[in-house]
Enzyme design. Structure first.
Site, PDB file in Angstrom:
ATOM      1  N   ARG A  89      53.588  38.600   3.535  1.00 18.44           N
ATOM      2  CA  ARG A  89      52.137  38.534   3.655  1.00 18.44           C
ATOM      3  C   ARG A  89      51.568  39.932   3.500  1.00 18.44           C
ATOM      4  O   ARG A  89      52.068  40.894   4.095  1.00 18.44           O
ATOM      5  CB  ARG A  89      51.756  37.926   5.010  1.00 18.44           C
ATOM      6  CG  ARG A  89      50.319  38.140   5.362  1.00 18.44           C
ATOM      7  CD  ARG A  89      49.764  37.210   6.415  1.00 18.44           C
ATOM      8  NE  ARG A  89      48.622  37.812   7.082  1.00 18.44           N
ATOM      9  CZ  ARG A  89      47.443  38.056   6.512  1.00 18.44           C
ATOM     10  NH1 ARG A  89      47.243  37.751   5.241  1.00 18.44           N
ATOM     11  NH2 ARG A  89      46.467  38.623   7.195  1.00 18.44           N
ATOM     12  N   GLU A 183      47.424  34.977  10.488  1.00 18.53           N
ATOM     13  CA  GLU A 183      48.399  34.142   9.766  1.00 18.53           C
ATOM     14  C   GLU A 183      49.876  34.342  10.108  1.00 18.53           C
ATOM     15  O   GLU A 183      50.680  33.414   9.988  1.00 18.53           O
ATOM     16  CB  GLU A 183      48.256  34.360   8.236  1.00 18.53           C
ATOM     17  CG  GLU A 183      46.984  33.840   7.618  1.00 18.53           C
ATOM     18  CD  GLU A 183      45.805  34.790   7.768  1.00 18.53           C
ATOM     19  OE1 GLU A 183      46.028  35.976   8.109  1.00 18.53           O
ATOM     20  OE2 GLU A 183      44.656  34.363   7.570  1.00 18.53           O
ATOM     21  N   ASP A 206      39.307  47.365   9.928  1.00 19.47           N
ATOM     22  CA  ASP A 206      38.293  47.609  10.961  1.00 19.47           C
ATOM     23  C   ASP A 206      39.000  47.930  12.265  1.00 19.47           C
ATOM     24  O   ASP A 206      40.181  47.638  12.433  1.00 19.47           O
ATOM     25  CB  ASP A 206      37.349  46.403  11.104  1.00 19.47           C
ATOM     26  CG  ASP A 206      38.100  45.079  11.243  1.00 19.47           C
ATOM     27  OD1 ASP A 206      38.446  44.486  10.206  1.00 19.47           O
ATOM     28  OD2 ASP A 206      38.363  44.664  12.376  1.00 19.47           O
TER      29      ASP A 206
HETATM   30  N1  HPA Z   1      40.196  39.616  13.272  1.00 18.89           N
HETATM   31  C1  HPA Z   1      41.015  38.785  12.640  1.00 18.89           C
HETATM   32  N2  HPA Z   1      41.516  39.039  11.446  1.00 18.89           N
HETATM   33  C2  HPA Z   1      41.183  40.185  10.845  1.00 18.89           C
HETATM   34  C3  HPA Z   1      40.336  41.092  11.458  1.00 18.89           C
HETATM   35  C4  HPA Z   1      39.818  40.796  12.734  1.00 18.89           C
HETATM   36  O1  HPA Z   1      39.061  41.563  13.323  1.00 18.89           O
HETATM   37  N3  HPA Z   1      40.186  42.142  10.603  1.00 18.89           N
HETATM   38  C5  HPA Z   1      40.922  41.868   9.520  1.00 18.89           C
HETATM   39  N4  HPA Z   1      41.527  40.691   9.659  1.00 18.89           N
END
Ligand code: HPA
Length: 234
Positions: A89, A183, A206
């Site tokens: 993944r 996932e 993020d």
């Molecule tokens: N939450 C879930 N999945 C994600 C996030 C998140 O903040 N950022 C990137 N994939």
């Protein structure tokens, strides 16, 4: 098996090693950017899949959609009906620890989860979904050789993106969870149950609790590093 409910390769082979981004257009981009001799092996539900070669070795890439139910059904069909052995993944994650920066690469050693997906295996306790040590060790080595900053450890595969409990992620954070995505626990469970290898490699898109925004250029550079590490596993 020539086709399954969700994959109809129309005679195109699927390689033993496959990269699995969530977004099918990202699968197309990866194939067009890195593969030679590209053939499309799936268009069902627009969940595009491609097979080609990378540095002469056969490799495939396919979108999975978002969340454990989606990646689980595609990975199940790839493993049980098309003989795929290495499922990697590639995606983004939200970083949860102080020492993590945007665009760092996270390699999942394990995937904790708030999902009920693991219930079906009817184990007399809590099972820990782990990635393949063989793939993990190689990915870490390739990343180090590239001078790529990495974090290796436990990620959270959450069913919840917009959560009602604002403290829930904090409790996972205290248990050392590096990052949240949606996932890997399903993928690792399916792979373990079938005796094949799986790994998750992510770029930090993020930071949980911060509203720093990333630019498309920055995301592209980080994405490239992650994909090239994953392709070296083929
Ligand atoms: N939450 C879930 N999945 C994600 C996030 C998140 O903040 N950022 C990137 N994939």
């Amino acid at each position: 098996m020539t086709s399954t409910p969700h994959i109809d390769p129309k005679g195109v082979d699927i390689a033993e090693t496959i990269l699995l981004p969530g977004d099918p257009l990202r699968a197309k981009f990866i194939a067009e950017t890195y593969f030679d001799d590209i053939r499309c092996f799936n268009e069902v539900r627009n969940m595009l899949g491609f097979t080609g070669t990378y540095q002469g070795r056969p490799v495939s890439v396919m979108g999975t959609g978002m969340g454990i139910p989606s990646i689980s059904l595609y990975s199940y069909e790839l493993i049980h009906h098309f003989g795929v052995k290495n499922l990697i993944r590639v995606g983004t994650c939200g970083a949860m620890q102080e020492n993590m920066e945007l665009y760092d690469v996270v390699i999942a050693q394990g995937a904790s989860t708030d999902s009920n997906y693991l219930q079906q295996f009817d184990l007399p306790g809590q099972w820990a979904p782990l990635s393949s040590y063989r793939l993990l060790e190689k990915a870490k080595r390739v990343a180090d050789e590239r001078g790529q900053r990495t974090h290796v450890g436990n990620v959270l595969s959450s069913d919840v993106f917009y959560g009602a409990d604002p403290d829930a992620l904090g409790r996972w954070m205290k248990m050392g969870i590096l990052a949240v995505e949606m996932e890997s626990a399903g993928l690792f469970a399916n792979a373990a149950a079938a005796g094949v290898d799986a790994l998750g490699i992510f770029t930090v898109s993020d930071k949980i609790g911060s509203d720093v925004k990333t630019t498309p250029e920055e995301r592209q550079t980080a994405f490239t590093a992650m994909i090239e590490i994953a392709l070296d596993l083929a």
